[in-house]
Design an enzyme around this catalytic site. Structure first.
Site, short mmCIF file in Angstrom:
data_model
loop_
_atom_site.label_atom_id
_atom_site.label_comp_id
_atom_site.label_asym_id
_atom_site.label_seq_id
_atom_site.Cartn_x
_atom_site.Cartn_y
_atom_site.Cartn_z
N GLU A 70 45.41 42.85 39.30
CA GLU A 70 44.77 44.10 39.68
C GLU A 70 44.85 45.14 38.57
OE1 GLU A 70 45.05 41.65 43.04
OE2 GLU A 70 46.69 42.29 41.72
N TYR A 74 46.86 45.13 47.73
CA TYR A 74 47.07 44.57 46.40
C TYR A 74 46.88 45.60 45.28
CZ TYR A 74 46.12 40.13 48.86
OH TYR A 74 46.11 39.07 49.74
N HIS A 110 48.10 42.64 54.35
CA HIS A 110 46.64 42.63 54.34
C HIS A 110 46.05 43.69 55.25
CE1 HIS A 110 47.78 38.52 53.10
NE2 HIS A 110 46.67 38.53 52.39
#
Length: 337
Positions: free
Chosen positions: A60, A86, A129
């Protein structure tokens, strides 16, 4: 106008800009051949080529760093972070480089980049998530943060973000990807998968960043919400028969404080909804600004209905969401004050 769900509207926005401007590129983890884990970029590589829509390594910080370099050199990158959970390895790049580039270079360089990422729960993704980290980014001067609640706004805001000469964080509530969503926090994703949510104009149009939307006009109480919580607010107010002034913020930074101030001065009451954790959430900033500007008009304390101050639960996901019961209790409390 064609009907689209939010995924289709987001994809259409990128397609429109890629067709108009050869400097627009789309990239991230699995966004190319596979079309993204939520299919938001499906077909873009096939249509626009491997050099305009491509996959990246699982890095990322690298994705955002590359985007900053591209933007500083005249391109308009649209980088996808697969889940907002993330994004933290890229935080330094976003806060220290992208957001400060124009200021640090005295205007010699800009950072016209867009970072797309799904936020919130609704897919049983658990703590890795399902996070809603928007407050971490609204603290960064020089970065714009937007979050749509419907397909029309999603397309128009994304086009505006891509055309903006400053960095924009574009947050996508994954519970609204496939709509419709009727405000029931217990509705499983499969119940509305594949349905449509709204009419979306073909071609190019903009929804200006920094302008909120009055979803429903009322005189009893002002409800401030964004993303998924907009739908919960509307459903609860209707079910309880409360004449609520519901404002869909759409843009968290810049914030349409003028619309908020006008509404609270009219109603004298304010309830704030968001899915993120309570402490230091964006609702705290909203409450502070409302108190500073509307203190003498307030007839009840400002209330927040939020997620819990816990790591995001998996099995208890639907209890974590600010649902109709908790929102309804808050509305009744301010109405009775």
């Amino acid at each position: 106008m064609p009907e689209m769900n939010m995924i289709e509207a987001i994809r259409d926005a990128m397609d429109v800009k890629m067709s108009q401007d050869p400097d627009v590129l789309v990239f991230g983890e699995d966004v190319g051949y596979f079309g993204g884990v939520f299919r938001a970029t499906a077909g873009l590589q096939e249509k626009h080529g491997l050099h305009r829509c491509f996959d990246t390594p699982i890095s990322e910080g690298g994705i955002v760093g590359i985007a900053i370099g591209m933007a500083a050199n005249g391109l308009r990158p649209v980088a996808e972070i697969q889940f907002a959970d993330y994004i933290y390895p890229a935080y330094d790049q976003i806060a220290s480089e992208a957001a400060r580039l124009r200021y640090r270079s005295n205007g010699d360089f800009t950072a016209p980049l867009t970072i797309r990422t799904p936020v919130g729960g609704g897919i049983y993704g658990g703590t890795t998530h399902s996070q809603s980290p928007e407050a971490l980014f609204t603290h960064i001067a020089g970065l714009k943060t937007v979050i749509p609640s419907n397909p029309y706004d999603a397309k128009g805001l994304l086009i505006a973000a891509i055309e903006d000469n400053d960095p924009v964080l574009f947050l996508e509530p994954k519970r609204l990807y496939n709509g419709p969503f009727d405000g029931d926090p217990h509705a499983p994703a499969k119940a509305w998968r594949g349905h449509k949510l709204g009419d979306v104009p073909a071609g190019h149009y903009r929804v200006e960043i920094g302008e909120a939307r009055k979803l429903q006009k009322g005189v009893d109480v002002t409800v401030l919400a964004y993303g998924t919580m907009v739908w919960v607010a509307q459903k609860v107010a209707q079910d309880l028969g409360i004449d609520a002034d519901i404002i869909d913020l759409r843009s968290l930074l810049p914030l349409d404080i003028e619309m908020i101030e006008k509404s609270v001065n009219k109603t004298g009451r304010c309830v704030i909804l968001h899915e993120a954790t309570r402490t230091s959430g964006f609702g705290a900033e909203l409450a502070a600004q409302v108190q500073e500007r509307c203190f003498y008009a307030l007839e009840a304390p400002i209330l927040r209905v939020t997620g819990w101050d816990t790591p995001y639960p998996h099995a208890q996901e639907w209890a974590y969401f600010p649902g109709p019961k908790r929102v309804g209790n808050a509305l009744r409390t301010v109405m009775e004050a």
